[in-house]
Motif scaffolding. Sequence first.
Motif, mmCIF file in Angstrom:
data_model
loop_
_atom_site.group_PDB
_atom_site.id
_atom_site.type_symbol
_atom_site.label_atom_id
_atom_site.label_comp_id
_atom_site.label_asym_id
_atom_site.label_seq_id
_atom_site.Cartn_x
_atom_site.Cartn_y
_atom_site.Cartn_z
ATOM 1 N N ASP A 31 40.810 43.570 19.259
ATOM 2 C CA ASP A 31 42.108 43.044 19.705
ATOM 3 C C ASP A 31 42.283 43.235 21.202
ATOM 4 O OD1 ASP A 31 42.843 42.202 17.213
ATOM 5 O OD2 ASP A 31 44.207 43.862 16.801
ATOM 6 N N ASN A 32 41.935 44.410 21.696
ATOM 7 C CA ASN A 32 42.098 44.695 23.119
ATOM 8 C C ASN A 32 41.218 43.808 23.984
ATOM 9 O OD1 ASN A 32 44.065 46.619 22.728
ATOM 10 N ND2 ASN A 32 42.654 48.337 22.757
ATOM 11 N N LEU A 33 40.046 43.427 23.513
ATOM 12 C CA LEU A 33 39.173 42.550 24.285
ATOM 13 C C LEU A 33 39.817 41.180 24.494
ATOM 14 C CD1 LEU A 33 35.623 43.377 22.853
ATOM 15 C CD2 LEU A 33 36.568 44.005 25.073
ATOM 16 N N VAL A 34 40.468 40.668 23.462
ATOM 17 C CA VAL A 34 41.157 39.379 23.582
ATOM 18 C C VAL A 34 42.298 39.491 24.587
ATOM 19 C CG1 VAL A 34 42.581 37.693 22.340
ATOM 20 C CG2 VAL A 34 40.534 38.609 21.261
ATOM 21 N N ILE A 35 43.070 40.547 24.479
ATOM 22 C CA ILE A 35 44.198 40.753 25.386
ATOM 23 C C ILE A 35 43.708 40.908 26.823
ATOM 24 C CG2 ILE A 35 46.029 42.391 26.009
ATOM 25 C CD1 ILE A 35 46.363 42.858 22.947
ATOM 26 N N LYS A 36 42.634 41.666 27.030
ATOM 27 C CA LYS A 36 42.088 41.852 28.379
ATOM 28 C C LYS A 36 41.603 40.527 28.956
ATOM 29 C CE LYS A 36 40.641 46.651 28.219
ATOM 30 N NZ LYS A 36 39.506 47.581 28.255
ATOM 31 N N ARG A 37 40.973 39.704 28.131
ATOM 32 C CA ARG A 37 40.457 38.411 28.601
ATOM 33 C C ARG A 37 41.601 37.508 29.040
ATOM 34 N NH1 ARG A 37 40.209 34.333 25.609
ATOM 35 N NH2 ARG A 37 39.301 32.455 26.382
ATOM 36 N N VAL A 38 42.647 37.410 28.225
ATOM 37 C CA VAL A 38 43.794 36.564 28.556
ATOM 38 C C VAL A 38 44.509 37.105 29.796
ATOM 39 C CG1 VAL A 38 46.072 35.795 27.755
ATOM 40 C CG2 VAL A 38 44.108 35.677 26.219
ATOM 41 N N ASN A 39 44.717 38.419 29.869
ATOM 42 C CA ASN A 39 45.370 39.006 31.049
ATOM 43 C C ASN A 39 44.561 38.769 32.312
ATOM 44 O OD1 ASN A 39 47.740 39.943 29.946
ATOM 45 N ND2 ASN A 39 46.910 41.957 29.459
ATOM 46 N N SER A 40 43.253 38.807 32.197
ATOM 47 C CA SER A 40 42.390 38.545 33.345
ATOM 48 C C SER A 40 42.581 37.118 33.858
ATOM 49 C CB SER A 40 40.936 38.778 32.948
ATOM 50 O OG SER A 40 40.063 38.304 33.919
ATOM 51 N N ILE A 41 42.656 36.156 32.955
ATOM 52 C CA ILE A 41 42.869 34.754 33.337
ATOM 53 C C ILE A 41 44.247 34.584 33.973
ATOM 54 C CG2 ILE A 41 43.117 32.400 32.464
ATOM 55 C CD1 ILE A 41 41.042 33.193 30.270
ATOM 56 N N LEU A 42 45.282 35.201 33.384
ATOM 57 C CA LEU A 42 46.639 35.097 33.926
ATOM 58 C C LEU A 42 46.731 35.721 35.320
ATOM 59 C CD1 LEU A 42 48.762 35.919 30.753
ATOM 60 C CD2 LEU A 42 48.599 33.710 31.922
ATOM 61 N N LYS A 43 46.091 36.860 35.516
ATOM 62 C CA LYS A 43 46.113 37.508 36.826
ATOM 63 C C LYS A 43 45.402 36.653 37.866
ATOM 64 C CE LYS A 43 45.487 42.113 36.782
ATOM 65 N NZ LYS A 43 44.869 43.405 36.368
ATOM 66 N N LYS A 44 44.303 36.032 37.475
ATOM 67 C CA LYS A 44 43.575 35.171 38.402
ATOM 68 C C LYS A 44 44.434 33.955 38.765
ATOM 69 C CE LYS A 44 39.310 32.614 39.074
ATOM 70 N NZ LYS A 44 38.041 32.181 38.507
ATOM 71 N N ASN A 45 45.063 33.325 37.763
ATOM 72 C CA ASN A 45 45.945 32.186 38.023
ATOM 73 C C ASN A 45 47.077 32.579 38.973
ATOM 74 O OD1 ASN A 45 44.527 30.361 36.483
ATOM 75 N ND2 ASN A 45 45.984 30.320 34.798
ATOM 76 N N ARG A 46 47.678 33.732 38.745
ATOM 77 C CA ARG A 46 48.773 34.197 39.597
ATOM 78 C C ARG A 46 48.281 34.400 41.021
ATOM 79 N NH1 ARG A 46 50.539 38.513 42.068
ATOM 80 N NH2 ARG A 46 52.769 38.848 42.293
ATOM 81 N N ALA A 47 47.122 35.018 41.169
ATOM 82 C CA ALA A 47 46.570 35.269 42.500
ATOM 83 C C ALA A 47 46.285 33.961 43.234
ATOM 84 C CB ALA A 47 45.301 36.104 42.389
ATOM 85 N N ILE A 48 45.794 32.964 42.519
ATOM 86 C CA ILE A 48 45.518 31.657 43.129
ATOM 87 C C ILE A 48 46.820 31.015 43.600
ATOM 88 C CG2 ILE A 48 44.726 29.304 42.646
ATOM 89 C CD1 ILE A 48 42.626 30.636 40.755
#
Length: 121
Positions: free
Chosen positions: A37-54
């Motif tokens: 479960d945590n791997l899925v959450i980490k993957r999605v959070n990583s994408i969201l953080k990258k989108n925010r940074a962009i």
Amino acid sequence: MERLCLDCGTLIRGRADKKYCDDACRNNYNNRLKIEDNLVIKRVNSILKKNRAILASLNPSGKAKVTRKKLNSAGFNFEYHTYSYETQNGNTYIFCYEYGYLILSEDTYLLVKKEEKLWLT
């Protein structure tokens, strides 16, 4: 009816509703579920953080126009966002945390930053 431990697969003896052979197997099984479960959450959070940074890097002043090509070349993933907001006149802003965009045309986007006051208690 034979029952097997959900973790190690050995034969279980004891109560009819027992699922694990011992506490170690119960802990191993539940920890493995949490990790998945945590791997899925980490993957999605990583994408969201990258989108925010962009969005933040392309919009230093709080409002900017950019092309879809520029967002794509920066690695923006349009499938992930935190929420959307529809205005009274029918425009839909898509946000990634406090940074968002409005589709002006097929290729042009208006980037915005929503100023929110966070009240910490």
